[in-house]
Write a protein that holds these residues in place. Structure first.
Motif, PDB file in Angstrom:
ATOM      1  N   ASP A   1       9.166  11.089  10.419  1.00 58.68           N
ATOM      2  CA  ASP A   1       9.294  10.193  11.577  1.00 58.68           C
ATOM      3  C   ASP A   1       9.380   8.749  11.094  1.00 58.68           C
ATOM      4  O   ASP A   1       9.389   8.469   9.907  1.00 58.68           O
ATOM      5  N   GLU A   2       9.443   7.805  12.054  1.00 65.40           N
ATOM      6  CA  GLU A   2       9.671   6.406  11.672  1.00 65.40           C
ATOM      7  C   GLU A   2       8.368   5.654  11.425  1.00 65.40           C
ATOM      8  O   GLU A   2       8.367   4.443  11.328  1.00 65.40           O
ATOM      9  N   ASN A   3       7.227   6.382  11.325  1.00 67.15           N
ATOM     10  CA  ASN A   3       5.946   5.695  11.153  1.00 67.15           C
ATOM     11  C   ASN A   3       5.597   5.526   9.688  1.00 67.15           C
ATOM     12  O   ASN A   3       5.570   6.489   8.928  1.00 67.15           O
ATOM     13  N   TYR A   4       5.340   4.284   9.294  1.00 69.61           N
ATOM     14  CA  TYR A   4       4.930   3.958   7.929  1.00 69.61           C
ATOM     15  C   TYR A   4       3.574   3.284   8.014  1.00 69.61           C
ATOM     16  O   TYR A   4       3.454   2.220   8.608  1.00 69.61           O
ATOM     17  N   GLU A   5       2.538   3.909   7.429  1.00 64.68           N
ATOM     18  CA  GLU A   5       1.178   3.371   7.485  1.00 64.68           C
ATOM     19  C   GLU A   5       0.557   3.443   6.102  1.00 64.68           C
ATOM     20  O   GLU A   5       0.785   4.392   5.368  1.00 64.68           O
ATOM     21  N   PRO A   6      -0.288   2.448   5.750  1.00 67.00           N
ATOM     22  CA  PRO A   6      -0.999   2.547   4.469  1.00 67.00           C
ATOM     23  C   PRO A   6      -1.991   3.704   4.487  1.00 67.00           C
ATOM     24  O   PRO A   6      -2.602   3.990   5.511  1.00 67.00           O
ATOM     25  N   LYS A   7      -2.125   4.348   3.325  1.00 62.44           N
ATOM     26  CA  LYS A   7      -3.005   5.500   3.181  1.00 62.44           C
ATOM     27  C   LYS A   7      -4.455   5.146   3.542  1.00 62.44           C
ATOM     28  O   LYS A   7      -5.120   5.882   4.263  1.00 62.44           O
ATOM     29  N   GLU A   8      -4.903   3.990   3.017  1.00 61.40           N
ATOM     30  CA  GLU A   8      -6.305   3.595   3.225  1.00 61.40           C
ATOM     31  C   GLU A   8      -6.621   3.444   4.704  1.00 61.40           C
ATOM     32  O   GLU A   8      -7.683   3.844   5.167  1.00 61.40           O
TER      33      GLU A   8
ATOM     34  N   PRO B   1       0.802  -1.225   0.000  1.00 61.37           N
ATOM     35  CA  PRO B   1       0.000   0.000   0.000  1.00 61.37           C
ATOM     36  C   PRO B   1       0.839   1.281   0.000  1.00 61.37           C
ATOM     37  O   PRO B   1       1.998   1.277   0.406  1.00 61.37           O
ATOM     38  N   THR B   2       0.241   2.367  -0.471  1.00 57.81           N
ATOM     39  CA  THR B   2       0.883   3.681  -0.495  1.00 57.81           C
ATOM     40  C   THR B   2       0.955   4.241   0.921  1.00 57.81           C
ATOM     41  O   THR B   2       0.037   4.049   1.706  1.00 57.81           O
ATOM     42  N   ASP B   3       2.046   4.918   1.246  1.00 55.98           N
ATOM     43  CA  ASP B   3       2.186   5.493   2.584  1.00 55.98           C
ATOM     44  C   ASP B   3       1.275   6.701   2.746  1.00 55.98           C
ATOM     45  O   ASP B   3       1.061   7.464   1.807  1.00 55.98           O
ATOM     46  N   TYR B   4       0.735   6.870   3.973  1.00 57.16           N
ATOM     47  CA  TYR B   4      -0.273   7.930   4.197  1.00 57.16           C
ATOM     48  C   TYR B   4       0.332   9.320   4.108  1.00 57.16           C
ATOM     49  O   TYR B   4      -0.354  10.284   3.800  1.00 57.16           O
TER      50      TYR B   4
ATOM     51  N   THR C   1       7.236   0.199  13.906  1.00 56.11           N
ATOM     52  CA  THR C   1       6.377   1.331  13.579  1.00 56.11           C
ATOM     53  C   THR C   1       6.110   1.387  12.081  1.00 56.11           C
ATOM     54  O   THR C   1       5.833   2.438  11.528  1.00 56.11           O
TER      55      THR C   1
ATOM     56  N   MET D   1       3.548  -3.502   4.809  1.00 55.98           N
ATOM     57  CA  MET D   1       4.766  -2.927   4.243  1.00 55.98           C
ATOM     58  C   MET D   1       5.997  -3.672   4.747  1.00 55.98           C
ATOM     59  O   MET D   1       7.022  -3.727   4.068  1.00 55.98           O
TER      60      MET D   1
ATOM     61  N   SER E   1      12.586   1.919  11.899  1.00 52.74           N
ATOM     62  CA  SER E   1      11.175   1.549  11.978  1.00 52.74           C
ATOM     63  C   SER E   1      11.005   0.090  12.365  1.00 52.74           C
ATOM     64  O   SER E   1       9.986  -0.302  12.906  1.00 52.74           O
TER      65      SER E   1
ATOM     66  N   VAL F   1      -5.150   4.855   7.323  1.00 49.96           N
ATOM     67  CA  VAL F   1      -5.190   6.137   8.035  1.00 49.96           C
ATOM     68  C   VAL F   1      -6.470   6.898   7.691  1.00 49.96           C
ATOM     69  O   VAL F   1      -7.116   7.467   8.570  1.00 49.96           O
TER      70      VAL F   1
END
Lengths: 248, 141
Positions: B126-133, A52-55, A203, A208, A195, B135
């Motif tokens: 920062d060190e946070n990686y989250e999928p767009k959907e 997925p794409t990162d937010y 994190t 991913m 991370s 969030v």
């Protein structure tokens, strides 16, 4: 227990033998080549096309699938070279010298890849290609040590003294390794902390993380493959006039 | 262990420990200079000299970002959740520059009115990686 220890010692002595290593690596290389392609292709393909794409960063974050594995192996290679330098200094094992000589260009290449990929990521995300913060500077120092090891080696005509001198330089450079690792914790830097965490939850989201771990495994196997090939070539270079090599 | 090997082991230990001490002393001597930026608290505590370019880092305070219309000029506040510094900047901001996100600004600090004239703005990720959907779903968009 003593049986295992004995086996290990036999293996250690075998490692020191040129004909044994030449034969062993000749068998191992095709297998390692095949096995390394699987996690590398799945990891990179999954990471670049399907994860997925990162937010926050959008698609530019996908550089992580090259940057983190490259940075990881660039440091690990130096750790193994440090062990080889200790072995080479205490036991004068020739194979340890061959190991350092063969791994240094591989380490330099992956450090270069980590620096370049980080730079390409830094421009859109941070707003700059380069900054002299502790993490970036210590990684550049690692790269310079690799280059220094390669050039020191080539400045000797006698292999034995080259191996000893290079071992000493490798040991001096090992001081840099904990600095790279802890730089983001000891000082404030532009580079973010890691991370992937071993002791607490990471994190980075699992969707991913899985492709990232696969490409890290793939990179390590590629390093193993190129290491075996480089050492094999170096043995051939040093032993070309020896009886055992001619009789192959 | 054979004596000659023990002596070589001492040589190894000596090389590693002496270079570690040398590097360690350099790092201790440089300690403050290795830090990439000052936090607002550090800046207020020991305000550096005027007319000397420095870096300041922290979070862009929520609701403080103010764009001047018809120009590239922006005003915002950098905070470390204890102290604040008002920043002025004219130029293009990096993509990741946002309120409530990390920022590092280079420029000149004016202690008299606690303001900072920046000539370079960098976003700190920062060190946070989250999928767009994920969030978006969490935020109910």
């Amino acid at each position: 227990m003593s049986k295992i220890l004995k086996k290990f010692i036999t293996f250690y002595h075998k490692l020191g033998s040129y004909p044994w290593f030449y034969k062993f690596s000749g068998i191992a290389i095709p297998y390692v080549a095949f096995i390394s392609l699987i996690p590398l292709f799945i990891g990179l393909g999954w990471g670049i096309f399907y994860s997925p794409t990162d937010y926050k960063q959008g698609d530019v974050y996908r550089i992580i699938y090259m940057h983190v594995p490259a940075a990881s192996v660039s440091q690990s290679i130096y750790y193994t070279m440090t062990i080889a330098a200790i072995v080479s200094m205490i036991w004068r094992m020739k194979m340890a010298g061959i190991f350092i000589k063969s791994m240094a260009p591989i380490g330099a290449s992956f450090t270069f890849l980590a620096l370049i990929s980080g730079s390409i990521w830094g421009q859109p995300t941070w707003g700059t290609w380069w900054i002299w913060d502790a993490r970036l500077t210590s990684t550049l120092v690692l790269f310079i040590f690799y280059i220094a090891i390669i050039s020191l080696y080539s400045s000797f005509s006698e292999k034995k003294s080259a191996d000893q001198a290079v071992s000493i330089l490798t040991l001096v450079g090992a001081v840099n390794l904990p600095i790279i690792k802890k730089s983001v914790d000891w000082w404030n830097t532009l580079h973010q902390p890691s991370s992937i965490k071993l002791t607490e939850s990471s994190t980075i989201s699992l969707e991913m993380l899985y492709p990232l771990l696969l490409s890290i495994i793939g990179f390590y196997l590629i390093v193993l493959l190129s290491g075996l090939m480089a050492m094999r070539a170096e043995i051939a270079k040093r032993e070309i006039n020896k009886e055992w090599f001619k009789s192959l | 262990m054979i004596k000659i090997r023990r002596n070589r082991l001492y040589a190894v230990l000596f090389i590693v420990s002496s270079s570690a001490v040398a590097v360690g002393l350099v790092l201790i001597a440089l300690n403050q200079n290795i830090n990439l930026f000052y936090s607002p608290s550090e800046l207020l505590e020991s305000g550096p000299l005027k007319n000397k370019s420095i870096r300041i880092g922290g979070l862009v305070e929520k609701g403080s970002l103010n764009r001047v219309s018809d120009s590239l000029e922006v005003n915002f506040i950098i905070t470390d959740l204890k102290e604040k510094v008002a920043v002025k900047y004219s130029g293009i901001l990096p993509d990741l520059f946002k309120e409530d996100a990390g920022v590092v600004a280079t420029g000149y600090y004016d202690k008299n009115n606690n303001s900072f004239q920046a000539f370079e703005i960098l976003a700190k990720h920062d060190e946070n990686y989250e999928p767009k959907e994920v969030v978006n779903a969490l935020e109910g968009k």
